[in-house]
Write a protein that holds these residues in place. Sequence first.
Motif, mmCIF file in Angstrom:
data_model
loop_
_atom_site.group_PDB
_atom_site.id
_atom_site.type_symbol
_atom_site.label_atom_id
_atom_site.label_comp_id
_atom_site.label_asym_id
_atom_site.label_seq_id
_atom_site.Cartn_x
_atom_site.Cartn_y
_atom_site.Cartn_z
ATOM 1 N N ALA A 17 65.331 46.790 71.031
ATOM 2 C CA ALA A 17 65.267 46.532 72.280
ATOM 3 C C ALA A 17 64.962 47.868 73.304
ATOM 4 N N ASP A 18 65.301 48.968 72.680
ATOM 5 C CA ASP A 18 65.160 50.235 73.278
ATOM 6 C C ASP A 18 63.838 50.566 73.698
ATOM 7 N N ARG A 19 62.891 50.155 72.779
ATOM 8 C CA ARG A 19 61.296 50.249 72.869
ATOM 9 C C ARG A 19 60.632 48.989 73.222
ATOM 10 N N PRO A 20 60.439 48.410 74.515
ATOM 11 C CA PRO A 20 59.719 47.086 74.370
ATOM 12 C C PRO A 20 58.458 47.406 73.774
ATOM 13 N N VAL A 24 55.728 50.700 73.174
ATOM 14 C CA VAL A 24 55.175 51.191 72.075
ATOM 15 C C VAL A 24 53.683 50.913 71.934
ATOM 16 N N LEU A 25 52.940 49.879 72.241
ATOM 17 C CA LEU A 25 51.596 49.770 72.561
ATOM 18 C C LEU A 25 50.910 51.068 73.420
ATOM 19 N N GLY A 143 58.389 52.088 66.350
ATOM 20 C CA GLY A 143 58.300 52.788 67.658
ATOM 21 C C GLY A 143 58.713 54.136 67.883
ATOM 22 N N PRO A 144 59.681 54.649 67.270
ATOM 23 C CA PRO A 144 59.985 56.301 67.644
ATOM 24 C C PRO A 144 59.245 57.014 66.891
#
Length: 314
Positions: A17-20, A24-25, A143-144
């Motif tokens: 949830a930290d990176r919706p 990310v896109l 994501g990261p």
Amino acid sequence: MLEEVERWLSRRSWSVADRPPHRVLAAKQRTGQSISVVLPALNEEDTVGDIVTVIRHDLVEQIPLVDEIVVVDSGSTDRTSEVAARAGARVVHRDDILPRIPAVPGKGEVLWRSLLVTGGDIVCFVDADLREFSSDFVLGIVGPLLTDPEVDLVKAMYDRPLAGSAGQGGRVTELMARPLLNMHWPQLAGFVQPLGGEYAARRSLLEQLPFPVGYGVELGMLVDALHLVGLDALAQVDVGVRKHRHQDGQALGRMAAAIYRTAQLRLARGHLVRPALTQFERGEDGFEPRTYSVDTEERPPMAEVAEYAERKVA
């Protein structure tokens, strides 16, 4: 726990949830990095299609995040390849990749060869036996890598229920891998699922790592990545709950032996006196021994393979 690990846990452990998805896109579009998802598969016709379908719907059609989904079939005797292809994956057979080097059985062998048939700057591995699969498994671990250029490898972390009991899965992790890591590589003690099959990494890292051919691949990769890029380049993301087919105790024993062998090689680069494991099964005349060989082979870093170097030049 080392103070360094405590700091790492607060700095490099996140939730999906930290990176919706939109963030990310946007990072993918800004950086121009491509993403390959690889599913190593052996007789997974019951689950592989659903996994591919979810990834394709959520992260290709709804959000253009994943550039390719590749299922590497390592010799299935069921309809794994057919089901995966129908769901929208590109299916490649293990033996057709790098035929110059005869393939050996093992998960690590399949992951190593997958680098030759994928093109993503980021490679995301997902086991093909997951049930009730969520695309968060992919979104969370890539994501990261898209948003933080200092991160090179990301492991998924999750609950692993067993027979309805939360947190009772991961028996080899708790009985073998976690004690090994805490005693010999305490910097890695903060990983919740060090043996988990869902992780993503930059190709530039993966191509420099040796790959144990069997079940030791996850531990070997984590230890080697620590030495190559350092703890702060490693991370983990909570993606919820992982449901999959659990193996019996004897299969887990063989897995543990392979993992111990992988650790031993990295501790001393010595030779195992007897690279075999004897287990017992009850037969008509009492307990009968069954001896299995322990995976001792490792594949070299892909960057050292001529065919891979030629592909990069082309």
